[in-house]
Design a protein around this motif. Structure first.
Motif, PDB file in Angstrom:
ATOM      1  N   ASN A   1      -4.306  -3.649   2.749  1.00 36.58           N
ATOM      2  CA  ASN A   1      -3.709  -4.406   1.650  1.00 36.58           C
ATOM      3  C   ASN A   1      -4.154  -5.862   1.687  1.00 36.58           C
ATOM      4  O   ASN A   1      -4.441  -6.450   0.642  1.00 36.58           O
ATOM      5  CB  ASN A   1      -2.176  -4.343   1.751  1.00 36.58           C
ATOM      6  CG  ASN A   1      -1.624  -3.174   0.955  1.00 36.58           C
ATOM      7  OD1 ASN A   1      -2.270  -2.707   0.035  1.00 36.58           O
ATOM      8  ND2 ASN A   1      -0.450  -2.724   1.341  1.00 36.58           N
TER       9      ASN A   1
ATOM     10  N   THR B   1      -1.356  -2.613   6.353  1.00 35.80           N
ATOM     11  CA  THR B   1      -1.258  -4.051   6.128  1.00 35.80           C
ATOM     12  C   THR B   1      -2.638  -4.675   6.051  1.00 35.80           C
ATOM     13  O   THR B   1      -2.913  -5.511   5.184  1.00 35.80           O
ATOM     14  CB  THR B   1      -0.452  -4.697   7.268  1.00 35.80           C
ATOM     15  OG1 THR B   1       0.673  -3.884   7.552  1.00 35.80           O
ATOM     16  CG2 THR B   1      -0.011  -6.087   6.884  1.00 35.80           C
TER      17      THR B   1
ATOM     18  N   MET C   1      -0.301   2.301  -1.776  1.00 35.49           N
ATOM     19  CA  MET C   1       1.152   2.361  -1.895  1.00 35.49           C
ATOM     20  C   MET C   1       1.645   3.748  -2.292  1.00 35.49           C
ATOM     21  O   MET C   1       2.818   3.904  -2.631  1.00 35.49           O
ATOM     22  CB  MET C   1       1.623   1.357  -2.941  1.00 35.49           C
ATOM     23  CG  MET C   1       1.515  -0.079  -2.522  1.00 35.49           C
ATOM     24  SD  MET C   1       1.966  -1.121  -3.906  1.00 35.49           S
ATOM     25  CE  MET C   1       2.250  -2.660  -3.071  1.00 35.49           C
ATOM     26  N   ASP C   2       0.752   4.752  -2.324  1.00 32.25           N
ATOM     27  CA  ASP C   2       1.103   6.134  -2.665  1.00 32.25           C
ATOM     28  C   ASP C   2       1.544   6.307  -4.120  1.00 32.25           C
ATOM     29  O   ASP C   2       2.184   7.296  -4.445  1.00 32.25           O
ATOM     30  CB  ASP C   2       2.215   6.675  -1.759  1.00 32.25           C
ATOM     31  CG  ASP C   2       1.676   7.030  -0.393  1.00 32.25           C
ATOM     32  OD1 ASP C   2       0.448   7.191  -0.306  1.00 32.25           O
ATOM     33  OD2 ASP C   2       2.457   7.137   0.555  1.00 32.25           O
TER      34      ASP C   2
ATOM     35  N   PHE D   1       9.240  -5.260   1.406  1.00 30.87           N
ATOM     36  CA  PHE D   1       8.430  -4.123   0.989  1.00 30.87           C
ATOM     37  C   PHE D   1       8.650  -2.934   1.915  1.00 30.87           C
ATOM     38  O   PHE D   1       8.593  -3.062   3.133  1.00 30.87           O
ATOM     39  CB  PHE D   1       6.958  -4.517   0.988  1.00 30.87           C
ATOM     40  CG  PHE D   1       6.039  -3.380   0.681  1.00 30.87           C
ATOM     41  CD1 PHE D   1       6.064  -2.788  -0.564  1.00 30.87           C
ATOM     42  CD2 PHE D   1       5.164  -2.895   1.630  1.00 30.87           C
ATOM     43  CE1 PHE D   1       5.234  -1.740  -0.854  1.00 30.87           C
ATOM     44  CE2 PHE D   1       4.327  -1.855   1.343  1.00 30.87           C
ATOM     45  CZ  PHE D   1       4.362  -1.270   0.092  1.00 30.87           C
ATOM     46  N   GLY D   2       8.900  -1.755   1.318  1.00 34.99           N
ATOM     47  CA  GLY D   2       9.038  -0.538   2.098  1.00 34.99           C
ATOM     48  C   GLY D   2      10.424  -0.305   2.668  1.00 34.99           C
ATOM     49  O   GLY D   2      10.609   0.636   3.433  1.00 34.99           O
TER      50      GLY D   2
ATOM     51  N   PHE E   1      -2.636   0.440  -5.474  1.00 36.64           N
ATOM     52  CA  PHE E   1      -1.657   1.461  -5.859  1.00 36.64           C
ATOM     53  C   PHE E   1      -1.846   2.723  -5.030  1.00 36.64           C
ATOM     54  O   PHE E   1      -0.866   3.387  -4.659  1.00 36.64           O
ATOM     55  CB  PHE E   1      -1.788   1.792  -7.349  1.00 36.64           C
ATOM     56  CG  PHE E   1      -1.277   0.717  -8.264  1.00 36.64           C
ATOM     57  CD1 PHE E   1      -0.139   0.019  -7.959  1.00 36.64           C
ATOM     58  CD2 PHE E   1      -1.939   0.406  -9.439  1.00 36.64           C
ATOM     59  CE1 PHE E   1       0.351  -0.968  -8.800  1.00 36.64           C
ATOM     60  CE2 PHE E   1      -1.464  -0.573 -10.284  1.00 36.64           C
ATOM     61  CZ  PHE E   1      -0.326  -1.262  -9.963  1.00 36.64           C
TER      62      PHE E   1
END
Lengths: 188, 139
Positions: free
Chosen positions: A7, A4, A48-49, A111-112, A45
């Protein structure tokens, strides 16, 4: 927690770069800021893998587009002309579009989240079936090149069409105007 | 010319690694991230970097314009041809199962050829864009 934070830092930097792009009038600086924006996007990106997308963003967005923009800048002026019309209408359009996009995100799952529709139906099926079906360990590759082979063929044809189009535009010009024919320039 | 010595030396140093990385992304795409599109763009970046540092004529000596224009349709033909071969061997269009005796080998072979087609088209198109833009003179 760490993700977090990363990001947050990256997104803040992207917002700063965006404000810079809007405010700076030197187009050379705008192109470089755009390249930085693409690299920040590629980093997000990565976090985010989505490594495939990150590679594409870094090489196309930050690499080749920047080179092409600089080549285009070489052929034109590098200072942006002052706007002739009032900024009210563009600002209004941007605000309405932004508001619509934010309104659209309200319906997205957080998200996630793992138990959304796209992860429980088709995604789960692909994850379970792709290795028995194709024996290719990378699910992304097996979806792109095998399950969705027609789609990727279409994408390749799009790139082919774009290449042919650019070649036709540039070649057509140089035939009608012979002085631009020589390729001796070390432009860009 | 003297001032870009570091750029020239570093470019020469880094070029082979870019190519190796492109090939790695291409042929390791079955196992790791990446595939034809990413590998094609990275390979094109190598030519573009060379052209930026050593000039357009030097880059066009390595990859002539005619070769680039030949490769753009060739990639699409390889892709579409893989589908036709699959059809001739008894499957549907773009079905890789019949490309080899073992279905799993067929899938590997099919993906290999398809990604090769994507690589060729993407790389040559990007290089063609660069040549088209860099070849223009300021009017």
């Amino acid at each position: 927690m760490v993700i977090t934070l990363i990001n947050g830092v990256l997104l803040t930097l992207m917002a700063v770069v965006t404000i810079g792009i809007v405010r700076v009038r030197n187009l050379f600086a705008v192109v470089i800021l755009g390249s930085i924006y693409s690299f920040l996007m590629a980093s997000i990106f990565m976090v985010m893998d989505a490594v495939d997308v990150a590679m594409t963003e870094a090489s196309v967005g930050a690499g080749i587009s920047t080179v092409l923009m600089l080549a285009a800048l070489y052929l034109t002026k590098t200072e942006e002309a002052p706007p002739v019309h009032s900024v009210a209408l563009p600002l209004f359009v941007a605000l309405v579009t932004g508001a619509a996009l934010i309104y659209g995100t309200l319906d997205l799952p957080p998200f996630g989240t793992a138990d959304t529709v796209m992860h429980t139906h088709l995604g789960a099926k692909f994850l379970a079936d792709s290795i028995p079906d194709t024996t290719v360990p990378n699910v992304v590759t097996s979806i792109l090149a095998d399950y969705r082979g027609f789609d990727t063929l279409g994408e390749t044809t799009v790139i082919f069409t774009a290449g042919i189009g650019v070649l036709m535009i540039f070649k057509g010009r140089s035939k009608r105007r012979p002085e631009t024919e020589s390729n001796k320039s070390d432009a860009a | 010319m003297k001032l870009d010595l570091i750029l020239r030396v570093m470019t020469k140093f880094i070029l082979p690694y870019i190519l190796v990385f492109a090939l790695y992304v291409q042929f390791h795409g079955d196992f790791g991230p990446g595939g034809g599109f990413q590998a094609g763009v990275i390979a094109a970046c190598m030519i573009i970097l060379y052209g930026l540092i050593f000039g357009l004529p030097a880059a066009q000596a390595i990859v002539p314009q005619g070769l680039v224009e030949f490769l753009i349709p060739l990639g699409v033909l390889i892709y579409a041809g893989t589908g036709v071969v699959g059809m001739l061997l008894g499957g549907n269009y773009l079905e890789y199962t019949y490309l080899a005796h073992e279905p799993s080998h067929g899938h590997h072979l099919g993906i290999l050829f398809v990604e090769l087609g994507v690589l060729i088209t993407v790389a040559s198109t990007m290089v063609a864009f660069f040549f088209a833009f860099a070849g223009r003179k300021r009017t």
